[in-house]
Structures are given as structure tokens and as C-alpha cells.
Write a protein that holds these residues in place. Structure first.
Motif, PDB file in Angstrom:
ATOM      1  N   GLN A   1       6.536  -2.114 -13.821  1.00  0.00           N
ATOM      2  CA  GLN A   1       5.874  -2.801 -14.929  1.00  0.00           C
ATOM      3  C   GLN A   1       6.715  -2.736 -16.191  1.00  0.00           C
ATOM      4  O   GLN A   1       6.779  -3.715 -16.950  1.00  0.00           O
ATOM      5  CB  GLN A   1       4.494  -2.198 -15.182  1.00  0.00           C
TER       6      GLN A   1
ATOM      7  N   THR B   1       4.632   3.835  -4.473  1.00  0.00           N
ATOM      8  CA  THR B   1       4.172   4.985  -5.250  1.00  0.00           C
ATOM      9  C   THR B   1       3.737   4.563  -6.647  1.00  0.00           C
ATOM     10  O   THR B   1       4.193   3.542  -7.182  1.00  0.00           O
ATOM     11  CB  THR B   1       5.286   6.035  -5.371  1.00  0.00           C
ATOM     12  N   ASP B   2       2.902   5.373  -7.248  1.00  0.00           N
ATOM     13  CA  ASP B   2       2.477   5.115  -8.629  1.00  0.00           C
ATOM     14  C   ASP B   2       3.672   5.181  -9.572  1.00  0.00           C
ATOM     15  O   ASP B   2       3.735   4.440 -10.561  1.00  0.00           O
ATOM     16  CB  ASP B   2       1.414   6.137  -9.046  1.00  0.00           C
ATOM     17  N   GLU B   3       4.602   6.067  -9.277  1.00  0.00           N
ATOM     18  CA  GLU B   3       5.798   6.188 -10.119  1.00  0.00           C
ATOM     19  C   GLU B   3       6.590   4.880 -10.117  1.00  0.00           C
ATOM     20  O   GLU B   3       7.036   4.405 -11.166  1.00  0.00           O
ATOM     21  CB  GLU B   3       6.678   7.323  -9.613  1.00  0.00           C
TER      22      GLU B   3
ATOM     23  N   LYS C   1       5.409   1.875  -9.420  1.00  0.00           N
ATOM     24  CA  LYS C   1       4.597   0.856 -10.082  1.00  0.00           C
ATOM     25  C   LYS C   1       4.773   0.916 -11.601  1.00  0.00           C
ATOM     26  O   LYS C   1       4.877  -0.115 -12.265  1.00  0.00           O
ATOM     27  CB  LYS C   1       3.122   1.027  -9.708  1.00  0.00           C
ATOM     28  N   THR C   2       4.802   2.136 -12.141  1.00  0.00           N
ATOM     29  CA  THR C   2       4.999   2.298 -13.580  1.00  0.00           C
ATOM     30  C   THR C   2       6.372   1.789 -13.999  1.00  0.00           C
ATOM     31  O   THR C   2       6.512   1.075 -14.999  1.00  0.00           O
ATOM     32  CB  THR C   2       4.846   3.781 -13.972  1.00  0.00           C
TER      33      THR C   2
ATOM     34  N   SER D   1       0.809  -1.230   0.000  1.00  0.00           N
ATOM     35  CA  SER D   1       0.000   0.000   0.000  1.00  0.00           C
ATOM     36  C   SER D   1       0.839   1.275   0.000  1.00  0.00           C
ATOM     37  O   SER D   1       0.329   2.351  -0.318  1.00  0.00           O
ATOM     38  CB  SER D   1      -0.932   0.004   1.216  1.00  0.00           C
TER      39      SER D   1
END
Length: 239
Positions: free
Chosen positions: A222, A214-216, A218-219, A211
Motif C-alpha cells: 500500500q 502477509t500483513d507486512e 500488504k502494508t 490469502s
């Protein structure tokens, strides 16, 4: 051998092994029918609950490995084999579990931290130092047994082909209980009790929480592990 369960790290394999050992210990599976092939102290080890009079289903399966590895016995006629060292050459119905790549990597990082195997105490730095595409590399090297240095996309295509052609089922470990129901039915054993082994915050500490990512990151993750995500997206569809 009738069934071969290949265990990719951090995909609920330890819980599967604990449940199978328990079912044999209470007579739902024939004595000597289950075998776990696992690594410990830089060697291949063999665990048979039929040779472990001190088996305790309330303890993580690794405690049984640590207690018995010195008398590890490779000789036997198990019909259900599971673990990290199962491979493509073994007979029987092959089954494995994948996991969302980021969730798997977070779990593996936390596990590594317990034993001091992390490359950095910082989660992002740790993964930037790794090769990426852990699942592809694991299946290509450990399960298929190939160690050539071809491009990652070629290894991914090889793994993808093997998953499609060799495995009877490829499950999602994030839906482990649903898949366990199918496995229990296949083996004609009771699905209950649903024993668990190697659990975060119970068997080892959670250092990095999913949780808090960060979104950064995660990008980036991937992109860096693109072929693992492709495998997961193709094979881990709803049951």
C-alpha cells in the motif's frame, strides 16, 4: 463510435470482450458493431467477431485473438470498441474498471508466470523490482498517451482529473457482475449468459494466492503503490 471500454490489465476486460463478441455472434448486437483493439506479438491487433466464423464462446477470448491475428483488420465502423489500446482521443461514452491494487497485482503476477514474464519467481521480490502504481502509469501512458517523466504525484493528479471528467462510469472489477448488469442495460442486450475469460486456475495457474500474503507485505504494498490505492478508494464506491 458510441461506446469505448478501456481495458486496464486484470480488471475483467477479457470477460467483457467475450460477452460482447458473443452477443454480436447471436444477433443481439448488429454485425460488425464490436471491435477489440489489443496487443499481440509486439503489434496492435484488431479483432472483429463478424470476421471470425470459428468464434467459440466456450473458449477464452485470447484463443480467438491467436487464431485470427494474422488477418487483423483495422478498417470498419464499429460502434463499441474495447481493449488495451482504446484511448482518450476516441469518441463515444468512455467506461473503465479499476481493481483493488493488491488483488490486481496478484492476478497479474500469476498471469505473467504462465508466459514467463515474471521478474522473479518470488512474488514479493517481483514487485519490489517494479515501478509501482501500475494503474496510474497505465492510464497515464496508454490511455492518455503521455510519456514524460514528471513526478508520480503529478501523473496521479492528471489521471484522477481524466477519470473524473472523461469517463461516464468507473467501475470496480471486483464487483464486475453488478456493473455488467448496467452495461447490458445500456447496450440493450441480455445479461445472461455470464461468460468468463482469462480465469485463474482455469485459463492459467494460480502461483500466488491472495490469502497467503502477509500483513507486512500488504502494508508495504500500500505504501509502494499509494497513488493506485488513492484512485481505487475514490472511484470504486458501492454502485
Amino acid at each position: 463510435m458510441e461506446y469505448c471500454f478501456h481495458h486496464i490489465p486484470k480488471t475483467a476486460g477479457s470477460s467483457l470482450q467475450l460477452r460482447l463478441a458473443h452477443r454480436e455472434s447471436i444477433g443481439q448486437l448488429p454485425s460488425g458493431s464490436t471491435l477489440v483493439v489489443y496487443p499481440l506479438y509486439d503489434a496492435v491487433r484488431f479483432y472483429r467477431v463478424s470476421e471470425d466464423p470459428d468464434f467459440d464462446s466456450d473458449q477464452p477470448i485470447k484463443s480467438a485473438f491467436l487464431r485470427t491475428y494474422k488477418r487483423s483488420n483495422p478498417v470498419g465502423n464499429a460502434s463499441i470498441v474495447c481493449g488495451h489500446y482504446t484511448n482518450i482521443s476516441q469518441p463515444g461514452i468512455h467506461i473503465t474498471w479499476l481493481r483493488h491494487p493488491l488483488a490486481r497485482d496478484v492476478s497479474h503476477f500469476n498471469y505473467d508466470c504462465k508466459y514467463g514474464h515474471e521478474l522473479s519467481k518470488d512474488f514479493a521480490t517481483h514487485f519490489s523490482m517494479m515501478s509501482g502504481n501500475f494503474i496510474v502509469l497505465w492510464l497515464y501512458g496508454r490511455y492518455i498517451g503521455r510519456h514524460d517523466s514528471i513526478p508520480m504525484e503529478n501523473r496521479y493528479q492528471t489521471v484522477r482529473k481524466v477519470l473524473k471528467e472523461k469517463f461516464f462510469r468507473v467501475y470496480d472489477s471486483d464487483r464486475f457482475e453488478e456493473s455488467w448488469n448496467e452495461v447490458a442495460e445500456m447496450l440493450k442486450i441480455d445479461p445472461e449468459p455470464r461468460l468468463s475469460s482469462n480465469r485463474a486456475d482455469k485459463d492459467y495457474q494460480t502461483v500466488q494466492k491472495f490469502s497467503e500474503i502477509t500483513d507486512e507485505f500488504k502494508t508495504w504494498h500500500q505504501s509502494y503503490n499509494r497513488f493506485d490505492y488513492l484512485l481505487y478508494e475514490e472511484f470504486c464506491k458501492p454502485l
